[in-house]
Design a protein around this motif. Structure first.
Motif, PDB file in Angstrom:
ATOM      1  N   LEU A 135      29.047  46.879  96.494  1.00  0.00           N
ATOM      2  CA  LEU A 135      28.433  47.761  95.494  1.00  0.00           C
ATOM      3  C   LEU A 135      28.470  47.146  94.101  1.00  0.00           C
ATOM      4  O   LEU A 135      27.435  47.041  93.424  1.00  0.00           O
ATOM      5  N   VAL A 136      29.648  46.731  93.656  1.00  0.00           N
ATOM      6  CA  VAL A 136      29.778  46.199  92.294  1.00  0.00           C
ATOM      7  C   VAL A 136      29.008  44.893  92.165  1.00  0.00           C
ATOM      8  O   VAL A 136      28.368  44.637  91.138  1.00  0.00           O
ATOM      9  N   ALA A 137      29.032  44.069  93.206  1.00  0.00           N
ATOM     10  CA  ALA A 137      28.262  42.818  93.175  1.00  0.00           C
ATOM     11  C   ALA A 137      26.766  43.106  93.099  1.00  0.00           C
ATOM     12  O   ALA A 137      26.019  42.405  92.400  1.00  0.00           O
ATOM     13  N   ALA A 138      26.313  44.135  93.809  1.00  0.00           N
ATOM     14  CA  ALA A 138      24.895  44.503  93.762  1.00  0.00           C
ATOM     15  C   ALA A 138      24.501  44.965  92.363  1.00  0.00           C
ATOM     16  O   ALA A 138      23.407  44.645  91.873  1.00  0.00           O
ATOM     17  N   LEU A 139      25.385  45.715  91.703  1.00  0.00           N
ATOM     18  CA  LEU A 139      25.117  46.138  90.328  1.00  0.00           C
ATOM     19  C   LEU A 139      25.026  44.924  89.404  1.00  0.00           C
ATOM     20  O   LEU A 139      24.166  44.861  88.515  1.00  0.00           O
ATOM     21  N   ALA A 140      25.911  43.958  89.611  1.00  0.00           N
ATOM     22  CA  ALA A 140      25.893  42.751  88.780  1.00  0.00           C
ATOM     23  C   ALA A 140      24.617  41.949  89.011  1.00  0.00           C
ATOM     24  O   ALA A 140      23.988  41.466  88.055  1.00  0.00           O
ATOM     25  N   ARG A 141      24.203  41.804  90.269  1.00  0.00           N
ATOM     26  CA  ARG A 141      22.973  41.059  90.548  1.00  0.00           C
ATOM     27  C   ARG A 141      21.759  41.774  89.963  1.00  0.00           C
ATOM     28  O   ARG A 141      20.813  41.131  89.478  1.00  0.00           O
ATOM     29  N   ALA A 142      21.783  43.105  89.987  1.00  0.00           N
ATOM     30  CA  ALA A 142      20.679  43.867  89.399  1.00  0.00           C
ATOM     31  C   ALA A 142      20.590  43.609  87.901  1.00  0.00           C
ATOM     32  O   ALA A 142      19.492  43.493  87.341  1.00  0.00           O
ATOM     33  N   ALA A 143      21.746  43.498  87.254  1.00  0.00           N
ATOM     34  CA  ALA A 143      21.754  43.199  85.811  1.00  0.00           C
ATOM     35  C   ALA A 143      21.238  41.789  85.553  1.00  0.00           C
ATOM     36  O   ALA A 143      20.489  41.562  84.597  1.00  0.00           O
ATOM     37  N   ILE A 144      21.617  40.842  86.403  1.00  0.00           N
ATOM     38  CA  ILE A 144      21.129  39.465  86.257  1.00  0.00           C
ATOM     39  C   ILE A 144      19.611  39.433  86.430  1.00  0.00           C
ATOM     40  O   ILE A 144      18.890  38.793  85.648  1.00  0.00           O
ATOM     41  N   ASP A 145      19.111  40.128  87.441  1.00  0.00           N
ATOM     42  CA  ASP A 145      17.657  40.167  87.668  1.00  0.00           C
ATOM     43  C   ASP A 145      16.939  40.788  86.469  1.00  0.00           C
ATOM     44  O   ASP A 145      15.889  40.301  86.049  1.00  0.00           O
ATOM     45  N   PHE A 146      17.514  41.848  85.927  1.00  0.00           N
ATOM     46  CA  PHE A 146      16.886  42.529  84.788  1.00  0.00           C
ATOM     47  C   PHE A 146      16.860  41.626  83.563  1.00  0.00           C
ATOM     48  O   PHE A 146      15.822  41.452  82.921  1.00  0.00           O
ATOM     49  N   LEU A 147      18.003  41.047  83.246  1.00  0.00           N
ATOM     50  CA  LEU A 147      18.110  40.255  82.017  1.00  0.00           C
ATOM     51  C   LEU A 147      17.374  38.920  82.108  1.00  0.00           C
ATOM     52  O   LEU A 147      17.036  38.327  81.078  1.00  0.00           O
ATOM     53  N   SER A 148      17.102  38.453  83.311  1.00  0.00           N
ATOM     54  CA  SER A 148      16.356  37.203  83.462  1.00  0.00           C
ATOM     55  C   SER A 148      14.876  37.455  83.717  1.00  0.00           C
ATOM     56  O   SER A 148      14.103  36.505  83.857  1.00  0.00           O
ATOM     57  N   GLY A 149      14.474  38.734  83.762  1.00  0.00           N
ATOM     58  CA  GLY A 149      13.092  39.081  84.051  1.00  0.00           C
ATOM     59  C   GLY A 149      12.293  39.412  82.800  1.00  0.00           C
ATOM     60  O   GLY A 149      12.832  39.459  81.683  1.00  0.00           O
ATOM     61  N   PRO A 150      11.008  39.660  82.963  1.00  0.00           N
ATOM     62  CA  PRO A 150      10.127  39.901  81.818  1.00  0.00           C
ATOM     63  C   PRO A 150      10.437  41.182  81.059  1.00  0.00           C
ATOM     64  O   PRO A 150      10.116  41.293  79.872  1.00  0.00           O
ATOM     65  N   GLN A 151      11.076  42.149  81.717  1.00  0.00           N
ATOM     66  CA  GLN A 151      11.367  43.414  81.042  1.00  0.00           C
ATOM     67  C   GLN A 151      12.404  43.256  79.924  1.00  0.00           C
ATOM     68  O   GLN A 151      12.494  44.100  79.043  1.00  0.00           O
ATOM     69  N   ARG A 152      13.189  42.165  79.958  1.00  0.00           N
ATOM     70  CA  ARG A 152      14.189  41.971  78.901  1.00  0.00           C
ATOM     71  C   ARG A 152      13.541  41.930  77.519  1.00  0.00           C
ATOM     72  O   ARG A 152      14.089  42.461  76.558  1.00  0.00           O
ATOM     73  N   THR A 153      12.369  41.321  77.419  1.00  0.00           N
ATOM     74  CA  THR A 153      11.722  41.186  76.110  1.00  0.00           C
ATOM     75  C   THR A 153      11.211  42.527  75.585  1.00  0.00           C
ATOM     76  O   THR A 153      10.914  42.649  74.399  1.00  0.00           O
ATOM     77  N   GLN A 154      11.116  43.518  76.476  1.00  0.00           N
ATOM     78  CA  GLN A 154      10.662  44.848  76.063  1.00  0.00           C
ATOM     79  C   GLN A 154      11.817  45.843  75.950  1.00  0.00           C
ATOM     80  O   GLN A 154      11.588  47.032  75.728  1.00  0.00           O
ATOM     81  N   LEU A 155      13.046  45.353  76.093  1.00  0.00           N
ATOM     82  CA  LEU A 155      14.207  46.231  75.998  1.00  0.00           C
ATOM     83  C   LEU A 155      14.431  46.640  74.550  1.00  0.00           C
ATOM     84  O   LEU A 155      14.348  45.818  73.639  1.00  0.00           O
ATOM     85  N   ARG A 156      14.711  47.919  74.341  1.00  0.00           N
ATOM     86  CA  ARG A 156      14.954  48.450  73.006  1.00  0.00           C
ATOM     87  C   ARG A 156      16.118  49.444  73.056  1.00  0.00           C
ATOM     88  O   ARG A 156      16.388  50.051  74.094  1.00  0.00           O
ATOM     89  N   ALA A 157      16.784  49.614  71.919  1.00  0.00           N
ATOM     90  CA  ALA A 157      17.758  50.696  71.749  1.00  0.00           C
ATOM     91  C   ALA A 157      17.041  51.812  71.019  1.00  0.00           C
ATOM     92  O   ALA A 157      16.415  51.582  69.980  1.00  0.00           O
ATOM     93  N   CYS A 158      17.081  53.011  71.556  1.00  0.00           N
ATOM     94  CA  CYS A 158      16.383  54.140  70.943  1.00  0.00           C
ATOM     95  C   CYS A 158      16.970  54.409  69.563  1.00  0.00           C
ATOM     96  O   CYS A 158      18.190  54.493  69.399  1.00  0.00           O
ATOM     97  N   SER A 159      16.083  54.545  68.581  1.00  0.00           N
ATOM     98  CA  SER A 159      16.530  54.724  67.199  1.00  0.00           C
ATOM     99  C   SER A 159      16.536  56.179  66.758  1.00  0.00           C
ATOM    100  O   SER A 159      16.784  56.472  65.588  1.00  0.00           O
TER     101      SER A 159
END
Length: 205
Positions: A135-159
Motif C-alpha cells: 500500500l505505502v509503496a503504491a502511494l509512493a509510486r503514484a506520487a512519482i508518476d504524478f510529479l514526473s508527469g505533465p500534470q506537475r506543471t499545472q499543479l497549484r496551491a489554492c489561494s
C-alpha cells in the motif's frame, strides 16, 4: 473530473469549514477510512477494502504525505505553497530520498496481459506479501508518476482564504480549486477594496 492518488493523499490535510485545518489521517481509523475510499485508485495494488486500522501503517502514510507535500511545495514554486504546513515542510532533498526509499520497499516486475480478443495491457506483479508495505509503496509510486508527469506543471496551491488544498489547473484562468473558493476569494477582495476606500477617505479627528 480526473483523480490522482498523490493529490488525494496530500488533500487529507484540508480546511475544516470553521477556520481551522483538519487531518483525515489523524487516527488509525481515519486513515483506514481514507484508504478504503481510494479503493478504485488502488485497484490492482492492494485490496484496500480489506485493510484494517494499524498505527504503524498510519505513521508510514503520514510520513510519506509529509514528503509528498514538500515536493508539491517545490513543484508550485516560486508561487506560495499550501499554508497548512509551510512552516514545517520536510527539506526537499530529504523528501525526495524518503519518497524513493518508500517506493523501493516493494519489488515489482512488469507483466503483459494480452487476451485473444482484446488489447494488450501491462500490470505490475508484486513479490511483496505484506499488503501494508504494498500500500505505502503504491502511494509512493503514484506520487512519482504524478510529479514526473505533465500534470506537475499545472499543479497549484489554492489561494482562496482559509483553503489549504493543492489542485491541478484544468483551464487557463483557473485560480482556485473549486467554485466556492473562487466566490470566497472574490468576496475577500471586495471587502479589502471597500475597507481601503473607507480608510483612505476617512478624515482624521
Amino acid at each position: 473530473m480526473e483523480r490522482w492518488l498523490a493529490l488525494e493523499l496530500v488533500s487529507t490535510i484540508r480546511h475544516d469549514g470553521d477556520g481551522g485545518v483538519t487531518d483525515d489521517l489523524a487516527t488509525a481509523h481515519g486513515a483506514i477510512r481514507w484508504i478504503q475510499a481510494q479503493a478504485d485508485l488502488l485497484a490492482g495494488h492492494v485490496p484496500a477494502g480489506e485493510m484494517t486500522a494499524d498505527e504503524d501503517l498510519t505513521v508510514a502514510v503520514i510520513e510519506l504525505r509529509r514528503a509528498v507535500r514538500a515536493l508539491f511545495a517545490r513543484a508550485v514554486s516560486p508561487a506560495p505553497p499550501s499554508s497548512a504546513d509551510v512552516r514545517q515542510l520536510m527539506p526537499a532533498d530529504q523528501a525526495l530520498a524518503h519518497l524513493n526509499t518508500v517506493a523501493a520497499c516493494e519489488s515489482v516486475v512488469p507483466q503483459l496481459d494480452w487476451p485473444p480478443d482484446g488489447a494488450p495491457t501491462a500490470r505490475l506483479l508484486s513479490a511483496e506479501n505484506d499488503p501494508k508495505v504494498r500500500l505505502v509503496a503504491a502511494l509512493a509510486r503514484a506520487a512519482i508518476d504524478f510529479l514526473s508527469g505533465p500534470q506537475r506543471t499545472q499543479l497549484r496551491a489554492c489561494s482562496a482564504p482559509r483553503c489549504v488544498r493543492y489542485f491541478v489547473k484544468s483551464h487557463g484562468r483557473q485560480e482556485w480549486c473549486k467554485p466556492s473558493c473562487g466566490n470566497r476569494a472574490r468576496a475577500a477582495r471586495h471587502y479589502r477594496r471597500q475597507r481601503a476606500a473607507t480608510d483612505g477617505g476617512s478624515t482624521p479627528s
